[in-house]
Design a protein around this motif. Sequence first.
Motif, PDB file in Angstrom:
ATOM      1  N   SER A  75       0.832  -1.204   0.000  1.00  0.00           N
ATOM      2  CA  SER A  75       0.000   0.000   0.000  1.00  0.00           C
ATOM      3  C   SER A  75       0.866   1.253   0.000  1.00  0.00           C
ATOM      4  N   PHE A  76       0.467   2.253  -0.789  1.00  0.00           N
ATOM      5  CA  PHE A  76       1.212   3.514  -0.830  1.00  0.00           C
ATOM      6  C   PHE A  76       1.198   4.167   0.535  1.00  0.00           C
ATOM      7  N   THR A  77       2.390   4.625   0.971  1.00  0.00           N
ATOM      8  CA  THR A  77       2.493   5.295   2.267  1.00  0.00           C
ATOM      9  C   THR A  77       3.238   6.617   2.210  1.00  0.00           C
ATOM     10  N   CYS A  78       4.263   6.718   1.369  1.00  0.00           N
ATOM     11  CA  CYS A  78       5.147   7.873   1.429  1.00  0.00           C
ATOM     12  C   CYS A  78       5.696   8.233   0.047  1.00  0.00           C
ATOM     13  N   SER A  79       6.336   9.376   0.006  1.00  0.00           N
ATOM     14  CA  SER A  79       7.048   9.841  -1.177  1.00  0.00           C
ATOM     15  C   SER A  79       8.548   9.740  -0.911  1.00  0.00           C
ATOM     16  N   GLY A  80       9.342   9.817  -1.963  1.00  0.00           N
ATOM     17  CA  GLY A  80      10.790   9.745  -1.803  1.00  0.00           C
ATOM     18  C   GLY A  80      11.498  10.089  -3.089  1.00  0.00           C
ATOM     19  N   THR A  81      12.826   9.949  -3.084  1.00  0.00           N
ATOM     20  CA  THR A  81      13.638  10.228  -4.267  1.00  0.00           C
ATOM     21  C   THR A  81      14.702   9.154  -4.420  1.00  0.00           C
ATOM     22  N   ILE A  82      15.012   8.813  -5.661  1.00  0.00           N
ATOM     23  CA  ILE A  82      16.138   7.921  -5.897  1.00  0.00           C
ATOM     24  C   ILE A  82      17.376   8.790  -6.076  1.00  0.00           C
ATOM     25  N   ILE A  83      18.414   8.504  -5.276  1.00  0.00           N
ATOM     26  CA  ILE A  83      19.594   9.376  -5.266  1.00  0.00           C
ATOM     27  C   ILE A  83      20.831   8.702  -5.854  1.00  0.00           C
ATOM     28  N   SER A  84      20.737   7.397  -6.072  1.00  0.00           N
ATOM     29  CA  SER A  84      21.816   6.645  -6.722  1.00  0.00           C
ATOM     30  C   SER A  84      21.197   5.375  -7.278  1.00  0.00           C
ATOM     31  N   SER A 134      16.991  18.153   7.216  1.00  0.00           N
ATOM     32  CA  SER A 134      18.016  18.792   6.395  1.00  0.00           C
ATOM     33  C   SER A 134      18.959  17.782   5.748  1.00  0.00           C
ATOM     34  N   VAL A 135      19.088  17.870   4.436  1.00  0.00           N
ATOM     35  CA  VAL A 135      20.050  17.042   3.706  1.00  0.00           C
ATOM     36  C   VAL A 135      21.475  17.464   4.058  1.00  0.00           C
ATOM     37  N   ALA A 136      21.732  18.760   4.111  1.00  0.00           N
ATOM     38  CA  ALA A 136      23.082  19.242   4.423  1.00  0.00           C
ATOM     39  C   ALA A 136      23.542  18.751   5.789  1.00  0.00           C
ATOM     40  N   TYR A 137      22.655  18.782   6.765  1.00  0.00           N
ATOM     41  CA  TYR A 137      22.983  18.354   8.125  1.00  0.00           C
ATOM     42  C   TYR A 137      23.362  16.873   8.168  1.00  0.00           C
ATOM     43  N   ASN A 138      22.752  16.086   7.280  1.00  0.00           N
ATOM     44  CA  ASN A 138      22.980  14.637   7.237  1.00  0.00           C
ATOM     45  C   ASN A 138      23.835  14.202   6.043  1.00  0.00           C
ATOM     46  N   ARG A 139      24.490  15.165   5.404  1.00  0.00           N
ATOM     47  CA  ARG A 139      25.156  14.883   4.127  1.00  0.00           C
ATOM     48  C   ARG A 139      26.269  13.846   4.243  1.00  0.00           C
ATOM     49  N   ALA A 140      27.096  13.951   5.253  1.00  0.00           N
ATOM     50  CA  ALA A 140      28.213  13.006   5.395  1.00  0.00           C
ATOM     51  C   ALA A 140      27.702  11.580   5.587  1.00  0.00           C
ATOM     52  N   TRP A 141      26.641  11.440   6.362  1.00  0.00           N
ATOM     53  CA  TRP A 141      26.044  10.117   6.580  1.00  0.00           C
ATOM     54  C   TRP A 141      25.484   9.550   5.277  1.00  0.00           C
ATOM     55  N   ILE A 142      24.814  10.374   4.488  1.00  0.00           N
ATOM     56  CA  ILE A 142      24.281   9.917   3.200  1.00  0.00           C
ATOM     57  C   ILE A 142      25.414   9.432   2.305  1.00  0.00           C
ATOM     58  N   THR A 143      26.483  10.209   2.235  1.00  0.00           N
ATOM     59  CA  THR A 143      27.625   9.842   1.392  1.00  0.00           C
ATOM     60  C   THR A 143      28.255   8.540   1.855  1.00  0.00           C
ATOM     61  N   SER A 144      28.427   8.378   3.162  1.00  0.00           N
ATOM     62  CA  SER A 144      29.068   7.173   3.670  1.00  0.00           C
ATOM     63  C   SER A 144      28.217   5.927   3.438  1.00  0.00           C
ATOM     64  N   THR A 145      26.910   6.106   3.352  1.00  0.00           N
ATOM     65  CA  THR A 145      26.007   4.976   3.165  1.00  0.00           C
ATOM     66  C   THR A 145      25.727   4.693   1.698  1.00  0.00           C
ATOM     67  N   ALA A 146      25.368   5.729   0.959  1.00  0.00           N
ATOM     68  CA  ALA A 146      24.924   5.548  -0.424  1.00  0.00           C
ATOM     69  C   ALA A 146      25.995   5.865  -1.460  1.00  0.00           C
ATOM     70  N   GLY A 147      27.098   6.480  -1.017  1.00  0.00           N
ATOM     71  CA  GLY A 147      28.195   6.763  -1.936  1.00  0.00           C
ATOM     72  C   GLY A 147      27.990   7.977  -2.809  1.00  0.00           C
ATOM     73  N   VAL A 148      27.008   8.829  -2.478  1.00  0.00           N
ATOM     74  CA  VAL A 148      26.767  10.040  -3.273  1.00  0.00           C
ATOM     75  C   VAL A 148      26.758  11.274  -2.367  1.00  0.00           C
ATOM     76  N   VAL A 167      18.835   0.634 -10.414  1.00  0.00           N
ATOM     77  CA  VAL A 167      17.935   1.326 -11.333  1.00  0.00           C
ATOM     78  C   VAL A 167      18.729   2.420 -12.039  1.00  0.00           C
ATOM     79  N   SER A 168      18.640   2.446 -13.360  1.00  0.00           N
ATOM     80  CA  SER A 168      19.305   3.479 -14.148  1.00  0.00           C
ATOM     81  C   SER A 168      18.288   4.550 -14.517  1.00  0.00           C
ATOM     82  N   THR A 169      18.493   5.752 -14.042  1.00  0.00           N
ATOM     83  CA  THR A 169      17.579   6.854 -14.300  1.00  0.00           C
ATOM     84  C   THR A 169      18.327   8.156 -14.039  1.00  0.00           C
ATOM     85  N   THR A 170      17.635   9.264 -14.058  1.00  0.00           N
ATOM     86  CA  THR A 170      18.210  10.543 -13.635  1.00  0.00           C
ATOM     87  C   THR A 170      17.979  10.671 -12.138  1.00  0.00           C
ATOM     88  N   TYR A 171      19.052  10.651 -11.355  1.00  0.00           N
ATOM     89  CA  TYR A 171      18.937  10.662  -9.900  1.00  0.00           C
ATOM     90  C   TYR A 171      18.769  12.092  -9.392  1.00  0.00           C
TER      91      TYR A 171
END
Length: 227
Positions: A54-63, A213-227, A114-118
């Motif tokens: 069931s649909f619950t949330c929205s999101g973005t593919i970043i890599s 905030s993405v900026a506040y969590n930026r280092a964590w995102i990079t360390s996890t997802a590589g972007v 998934v290959s797309t525009t991230y």
Amino acid sequence: MRIRIVVASLATALTGVLAVPAAANAAAVGPDPIIGGSTVASAPWAAAVFTNGSFTCSGTIISANYVLTAKHCISGTMSVRIGSVNRTSGGVTRTVTSTVTRNDLALMRLSSAVSTTYMPLSSSYPPVGSTNSLYGWGQTCYSGCGASTTLKTATVQVTSTNGTDAAGGRAIASSAISGNAWRGDSGGPEVYNGAQVGVASTADGQSRQYYGSVAYNRAWITSTAGV
């Protein structure tokens, strides 16, 4: 988003809905809640998030392998539809094999690439007073209607970059211009100058919203997802 007069803690929040601060009024009205705004014609980076089918949330593919959404969206067996503005068809679907969280952000690892525009991610905060864009499949009115079938967008004005998300992390606060976030917009992006600066976390049910905030969590995102 959730419509509740009082929210005691994040643990009581409903999956897939933005948490509402205690001061919110459940009967509040505002701009044609994305309530308001307009529909989106194309969004290859968009990710509709499903729990137990069931649909619950929205999101973005970043890599190729990761979707960014809100921590309070994580529950049950999860999957995503990527690249379609219609949350019920099109694009590609993937199951979620694992999740990691920090503050009210979550990274979902996909079962296959998934290959797309991230969605590009910002490393800085948007200026206070700037006009940002929100995206999501959330409800199109405050009560009596379901989530939008087509992805919507609205503009907001940043009022602070020192707000707090639903899990105590730093958040971007904004007020409605053409519309505001509501139930189902959780996890969706706030975008400034073409890059994601926030992840939908809480709203007051009137005209304000707080995006982790993405900026506040930026280092964590990079360390996890590589972007």
